[in-house]
Design a protein around this motif. Structure first.
Motif: not given
Length: 79
Positions: A6-10, A12-29, A48-49, A72-75
């Motif tokens: 979130f936010p989604n839609p994002l 341009q230029g804003e950061p995005i936040f990930i909420t998860s019950d687990y520790e996020v180790t890697k993110v790829t766009l 925060l990304i 996990i794949r997210l749009k």
């Protein structure tokens, strides 16, 4: 497993936040054609990304979490 961007839609230029019950180790766009664009740095304290310098469009965010083999794949929509 619950992971949200979130936010989604994002905007341009804003950061995005990930909420998860687990520790996020890697993110790829990836763009909508499947081309890997970036592996952003994740701020562990706020999950925060920053996706600076990406154009408007549809993207796929692949999230890997600790102790899980299946990513996990997210749009993500950037406006």
């Amino acid at each position: 497993m619950s992971i949200k961007l979130f936010p989604n839609p994002l905007r341009q230029g804003e950061p995005i936040f990930i909420t998860s019950d687990y520790e996020v180790t890697k993110v790829t766009l990836y763009n909508s054609q499947g081309k890997r664009l970036i592996n952003p740095t994740i701020s562990t304290d706020r999950k925060l990304i920053s996706f600076s310098d990406i154009a408007t469009g549809l993207y796929f965010v692949i999230v890997q979490v600790k102790n899980h083999n299946i990513p996990i794949r997210l749009k993500l929509v950037v406006i």
